[in-house]
Design a protein around this motif. Structure first.
Motif, PDB file in Angstrom:
ATOM      1  N   LYS B 237       0.810  -1.220   0.000  1.00 13.04           N
ATOM      2  CA  LYS B 237       0.000   0.000   0.000  1.00 13.04           C
ATOM      3  C   LYS B 237       0.847   1.277   0.000  1.00 13.04           C
ATOM      4  CE  LYS B 237      -1.040  -0.102   4.992  1.00 13.04           C
ATOM      5  NZ  LYS B 237      -0.522  -1.439   5.363  1.00 13.04           N
ATOM      6  N   ILE B 238       2.067   1.182   0.578  1.00 19.53           N
ATOM      7  CA  ILE B 238       2.880   2.409   0.609  1.00 19.53           C
ATOM      8  C   ILE B 238       3.447   2.749  -0.767  1.00 19.53           C
ATOM      9  CG2 ILE B 238       3.507   2.454   3.063  1.00 19.53           C
ATOM     10  CD1 ILE B 238       6.083   0.956   2.241  1.00 19.53           C
ATOM     11  N   TYR B 239       3.373   1.802  -1.738  1.00 15.69           N
ATOM     12  CA  TYR B 239       3.927   2.078  -3.070  1.00 15.69           C
ATOM     13  C   TYR B 239       2.853   2.536  -4.035  1.00 15.69           C
ATOM     14  CZ  TYR B 239       7.859  -0.361  -1.060  1.00 15.69           C
ATOM     15  OH  TYR B 239       8.875  -0.727  -0.244  1.00 15.69           O
ATOM     16  N   ILE B 240       1.703   2.975  -3.494  1.00 14.34           N
ATOM     17  CA  ILE B 240       0.577   3.278  -4.361  1.00 14.34           C
ATOM     18  C   ILE B 240       0.907   4.351  -5.395  1.00 14.34           C
ATOM     19  CG2 ILE B 240      -0.495   4.962  -2.784  1.00 14.34           C
ATOM     20  CD1 ILE B 240      -3.213   3.697  -3.728  1.00 14.34           C
ATOM     21  N   THR B 241       1.786   5.284  -5.062  1.00 14.54           N
ATOM     22  CA  THR B 241       2.127   6.325  -6.041  1.00 14.54           C
ATOM     23  C   THR B 241       3.221   5.865  -7.010  1.00 14.54           C
ATOM     24  OG1 THR B 241       3.553   7.256  -4.336  1.00 14.54           O
ATOM     25  CG2 THR B 241       1.426   8.321  -4.691  1.00 14.54           C
ATOM     26  N   ARG B 242       4.198   5.072  -6.526  1.00 19.90           N
ATOM     27  CA  ARG B 242       5.309   4.646  -7.385  1.00 19.90           C
ATOM     28  C   ARG B 242       4.928   3.473  -8.285  1.00 19.90           C
ATOM     29  NH1 ARG B 242      10.775   3.380  -4.542  1.00 19.90           N
ATOM     30  NH2 ARG B 242      11.295   2.658  -6.634  1.00 19.90           N
ATOM     31  N   ALA B 243       4.175   2.522  -7.733  1.00 21.08           N
ATOM     32  CA  ALA B 243       3.857   1.314  -8.508  1.00 21.08           C
ATOM     33  C   ALA B 243       2.389   0.942  -8.296  1.00 21.08           C
ATOM     34  CB  ALA B 243       4.768   0.159  -8.083  1.00 21.08           C
ATOM     35  N   PRO B 244       1.461   1.757  -8.845  1.00 18.81           N
ATOM     36  CA  PRO B 244       0.034   1.524  -8.545  1.00 18.81           C
ATOM     37  C   PRO B 244      -0.465   0.151  -9.012  1.00 18.81           C
ATOM     38  CG  PRO B 244       0.306   3.183 -10.283  1.00 18.81           C
ATOM     39  CD  PRO B 244       1.659   2.922  -9.720  1.00 18.81           C
ATOM     40  N   TRP B 245       0.177  -0.460 -10.022  1.00 20.82           N
ATOM     41  CA  TRP B 245      -0.275  -1.777 -10.509  1.00 20.82           C
ATOM     42  C   TRP B 245      -0.196  -2.847  -9.424  1.00 20.82           C
ATOM     43  CZ3 TRP B 245       4.052   0.814 -12.174  1.00 20.82           C
ATOM     44  CH2 TRP B 245       5.297   0.279 -11.791  1.00 20.82           C
ATOM     45  N   LEU B 246       0.668  -2.628  -8.426  1.00 19.39           N
ATOM     46  CA  LEU B 246       0.782  -3.604  -7.339  1.00 19.39           C
ATOM     47  C   LEU B 246      -0.519  -3.689  -6.549  1.00 19.39           C
ATOM     48  CD1 LEU B 246       4.336  -2.876  -5.956  1.00 19.39           C
ATOM     49  CD2 LEU B 246       3.564  -4.825  -7.327  1.00 19.39           C
ATOM     50  N   LEU B 247      -1.270  -2.594  -6.540  1.00 18.71           N
ATOM     51  CA  LEU B 247      -2.547  -2.586  -5.823  1.00 18.71           C
ATOM     52  C   LEU B 247      -3.713  -2.823  -6.771  1.00 18.71           C
ATOM     53  CD1 LEU B 247      -1.722   0.517  -3.658  1.00 18.71           C
ATOM     54  CD2 LEU B 247      -1.878  -1.837  -2.861  1.00 18.71           C
ATOM     55  N   MET B 248      -3.552  -2.396  -8.016  1.00 15.97           N
ATOM     56  CA  MET B 248      -4.654  -2.523  -8.966  1.00 15.97           C
ATOM     57  C   MET B 248      -4.987  -3.989  -9.241  1.00 15.97           C
ATOM     58  SD  MET B 248      -3.911   0.735 -11.323  1.00 15.97           S
ATOM     59  CE  MET B 248      -3.541  -0.184 -12.787  1.00 15.97           C
ATOM     60  N   PHE B 249      -3.941  -4.798  -9.471  1.00 14.81           N
ATOM     61  CA  PHE B 249      -4.226  -6.182  -9.839  1.00 14.81           C
ATOM     62  C   PHE B 249      -4.912  -6.976  -8.720  1.00 14.81           C
ATOM     63  CE2 PHE B 249      -0.991  -5.274 -13.156  1.00 14.81           C
ATOM     64  CZ  PHE B 249      -1.830  -5.495 -14.240  1.00 14.81           C
ATOM     65  N   PRO B 250      -4.326  -7.036  -7.521  1.00 13.01           N
ATOM     66  CA  PRO B 250      -5.045  -7.790  -6.477  1.00 13.01           C
ATOM     67  C   PRO B 250      -6.408  -7.185  -6.135  1.00 13.01           C
ATOM     68  CG  PRO B 250      -3.061  -6.740  -5.580  1.00 13.01           C
ATOM     69  CD  PRO B 250      -3.019  -6.566  -7.062  1.00 13.01           C
ATOM     70  N   GLY B 251      -6.483  -5.827  -6.161  1.00 15.03           N
ATOM     71  CA  GLY B 251      -7.759  -5.184  -5.877  1.00 15.03           C
ATOM     72  C   GLY B 251      -8.818  -5.594  -6.877  1.00 15.03           C
ATOM     73  N   ALA B 252      -8.428  -5.571  -8.164  1.00 16.61           N
ATOM     74  CA  ALA B 252      -9.381  -5.951  -9.205  1.00 16.61           C
ATOM     75  C   ALA B 252      -9.798  -7.409  -9.055  1.00 16.61           C
ATOM     76  CB  ALA B 252      -8.756  -5.719 -10.582  1.00 16.61           C
ATOM     77  N   LEU B 253      -8.846  -8.258  -8.686  1.00 13.26           N
ATOM     78  CA  LEU B 253      -9.171  -9.681  -8.520  1.00 13.26           C
ATOM     79  C   LEU B 253     -10.200  -9.878  -7.416  1.00 13.26           C
ATOM     80  CD1 LEU B 253      -5.636 -11.277  -8.886  1.00 13.26           C
ATOM     81  CD2 LEU B 253      -7.606 -11.618 -10.381  1.00 13.26           C
ATOM     82  N   ILE B 254     -10.008  -9.157  -6.295  1.00 10.47           N
ATOM     83  CA  ILE B 254     -10.960  -9.282  -5.189  1.00 10.47           C
ATOM     84  C   ILE B 254     -12.342  -8.817  -5.642  1.00 10.47           C
ATOM     85  CG2 ILE B 254     -11.599  -8.423  -2.899  1.00 10.47           C
ATOM     86  CD1 ILE B 254      -8.593  -8.184  -2.303  1.00 10.47           C
ATOM     87  N   ILE B 255     -12.381  -7.639  -6.269  1.00 11.80           N
ATOM     88  CA  ILE B 255     -13.668  -7.085  -6.691  1.00 11.80           C
ATOM     89  C   ILE B 255     -14.366  -8.032  -7.661  1.00 11.80           C
ATOM     90  CG2 ILE B 255     -14.746  -5.226  -8.006  1.00 11.80           C
ATOM     91  CD1 ILE B 255     -12.537  -3.376  -6.862  1.00 11.80           C
TER      92      ILE B 255
END
Lengths: 322, 283
Positions: B237-255
């Motif tokens: 979560k702390i890399y949300i600005t540098r590497a947003p894909w790290l959160l986008m992929f798992p987030g999208a999978l959950i949704i």
């Protein structure tokens, strides 16, 4: 010796800390191979008596307060639950009023018949299925081979009641209790179902308790009749004697309320008033508020069951006079 | 009714729900064959390639340890399935038994259902948090905790339906034919509850995903080394600005997974209960 003897059975409903009697001091017996009719209006306690015999009141608000139910020499009320379950479905069985809801909707009818057999008989799956086919044939279900794997919703009301009878007769019980088995059916189907039950009775020698509010049905099928009103037996006789010497005003009222086709009556003959609720207290004869012949003793003391003829007892102060 | 006609009846005219079912099948395949599908070991560290963008050979990019996000996502599907199925089993078995027995034996019911009432007074996540803090972080404990949280609603549903069923005439008829309590409960009442049970299972499965992700995110769910979608969110979560894909992929999978499971659950419920014919799953 009688197959079933009910002695001074009383049943009460527990309501707000008090016991309200619904069946009072009820005694009758059923001999082997005989048919007893129990007649009365809705709420007179006839179904409760049947449920008490089958042990279906346990765990409900309704309790048996006194009396005994002796079946085949054993008091059912003294038996342990397991002993009682061994009798139920095996030596005594019941057919209910509502054929539409008395079969489990998720099982095929064949499974429901074989279940009873496997519960009470040491029998293989194949044998029980064979027996189920025989039973379906016996209750005159057309094409039992095709029907045995039907679900209840695929059958008509009359057919379901036949299946219920097949389940009840599966272990050839000594006693069959039929609680208004034809009330929910068409008149033509009623006749078929009644004939079927009588036919099975002559084949297997089963005793039947037939509960009904239809005196016509009773007259056709029963050897003896007990008429109930407000939880009491008010007239008890052989069918022949009952219709020849009908003594209680209530029984006469019941008979008069059956419409006949040859008299030109515009109005249905009805007994005035209604059955008092179980929480209403009536002094004296329970029927006196609705009776056309009420006199002073009726409002003060409850009449006892008196023999007026051989095999004919009436609970009325003026039995034989009116 | 055969399995095929049942499935056809559930999904006929419900395209979105059918798509959801397809997605769930993909997740299931990924979960079962994770070691064949994932190109890398989910724990393998490649410090030189840390925080690399999605592309080749790292399809979904890499996290701050240089672990392959795609491989972790595939193994995360396995965790999601374990959590989902496990929670459903715990919830249905515990909740189902409590509801069934409470309704059938009313004295016991007064006692058990009051305990359920107390548990239901807590918000689901709060109850899960409290239970998790009492236990150690592990897969099995997470399953048990989420299962217990949803056992409460399951018990309520079973309680109500059993109360209604036990007064049916066919239950009296069964008692008349000499059936004992066990036989009445499990042979006569339970089979009548299969369809609501199935629908309930689908919703528990979906909510268990959300609950598990929330617990992971708060650091109270699965152990941190386990590759799960919730853990991936929590760690990166702390890399949300540098590497947003790290959160986008798992987030999208959950949704997507929760949404799909809900659609399938809706479709199942609709096909059982005709009152909900044109609900969202019918789009």
């Amino acid at each position: 010796m009688a197959l079933l003897e009910i002695n001074n059975l009383s049943i009460a409903v527990a309501s707000q800390g008090q016991l309200l009697p619904v069946v009072t001091d009820c005694s009758f017996s059923v001999a082997a191979h005989e048919t007893l009719g129990v007649v009365g209006e809705s709420g007179c306690g006839k179904s409760l008596t049947a449920l008490a015999i089958m042990g279906l009141l346990e765990g409900s608000q309704v309790n048996i307060t006194s009396g005994s139910i002796v079946f085949d020499g054993r008091d059912l009320l003294q038996l342990r639950p397991a002993q009682r379950r061994a009798i139920m479905g095996n030596q005594m069985a019941m057919v209910f009023q509502e054929p539409m809801t008395s079969l489990n909707p998720v099982y095929r009818i064949g499974e429901q018949i074989t279940e009873v057999l496997q519960q009470h008989r040491k029998i293989t799956h194949r044998e029980s299925r064979q027996r189920a086919l025989e039973l379906l044939d016996l209750v005159k279900i057309p094409h039992p081979q095709d029907r045995i794997d039907s679900y209840p919703h695929q059958l008509s009301g009359g057919q379901r009641q036949r299946v219920m009878i097949a389940i009840a007769m599966a272990c050839e019980p000594a006693l069959l209790i039929a609680d208004e088995p034809t009330t929910a059916l068409d008149v033509t189907v009623q006749k078929e179902v009644l004939d079927l039950m009588l036919d099975l009775q002559t084949r297997t020698g089963t005793s039947i308790i037939l509960i009904s509010h239809d005196l016509g049905v009773i007259a056709e099928t029963c050897d003896e009749v007990a008429v109930m009103y407000r939880g009491r037996i008010i007239e008890k006789a052989t069918t022949a004697s009952l219709f020849a010497n009908m003594a209680h005003p209530y029984t006469r009222g019941l008979l008069a309320s059956i419409p006949t086709i040859d008299t030109d009556n515009d109005w249905l003959q009805a007994i005035p008033g209604r059955v008092p609720g179980i929480d209403e207290k009536v002094n004296g004869c329970p029927f006196h508020p609705r009776c056309a012949h009420t006199e002073t003793p009726c409002t003060q003391t409850a009449p006892r069951l008196i023999d007026t003829h051989p095999h004919h007892a009436v609970r009325c102060h003026f039995a034989g006079e009116i | 009714m055969t399995l095929r006609t049942t499935i056809a009846a559930v999904f006929r005219g419900r395209k979105l729900a059918a798509l959801g079912a397809v997605w769930l099948c993909i997740i299931t395949v990924a979960a079962i064959g994770a070691q064949f599908i994932a190109p890398f070991d989910p724990l393998e560290i490649d410090p030189i390639a840390r925080l690399s963008e999605p592309g080749l050979p790292y399809l979904f990019g890499t996290d701050h340890f240089g672990r392959d996000t795609f491989s972790r996502a595939v193994y995360g599907a396995r965790m999601a399935l374990i959590i989902g199925i496990g929670s459903v089993l715990v919830a249905l078995i515990c909740g189902g038994l409590i509801g069934l027995l409470s309704a059938y034996f009313s004295t016991l019911g007064h006692f058990l259902m009051r305990i359920i009432d107390v548990l239901m007074a807590f918000p689901a996540l709060l109850l899960a948090l409290v239970l998790m803090t009492l236990l150690e972080r592990s897969v099995i404990n997470t399953v048990i905790v989420i299962g217990i949280v949803y056992a409460t609603t399951t018990a309520r549903i079973f309680f109500g339906m059993t109360l209604k069923l036990k007064n049916e005439v066919f239950i009296d008829a069964a008692r008349c034919s000499g059936a004992g309590h066990g036989s009445i409960l499990f042979r006569h009442i339970l089979p009548n509850l299969w369809s609501p049970l199935l629908v309930q299972a689908s919703f528990i499965f979906a909510f268990a995903q959300l609950q598990a992700a929330a617990l992971d995110f708060l650091g109270l769910g699965l152990p941190p080394e386990v590759a799960s979608w919730g853990n991936m969110l929590a760690e990166e979560k702390i890399y949300i600005t540098r590497a947003p894909w790290l959160l986008m992929f798992p987030g999208a999978l959950i949704i997507l997974s929760v949404f799909s499971m809900n659609l399938v659950g809706d479709a199942m419920r609709d096909s059982i209960d005709p009152r909900f014919k044109n609900d969202i799953a019918g789009i």
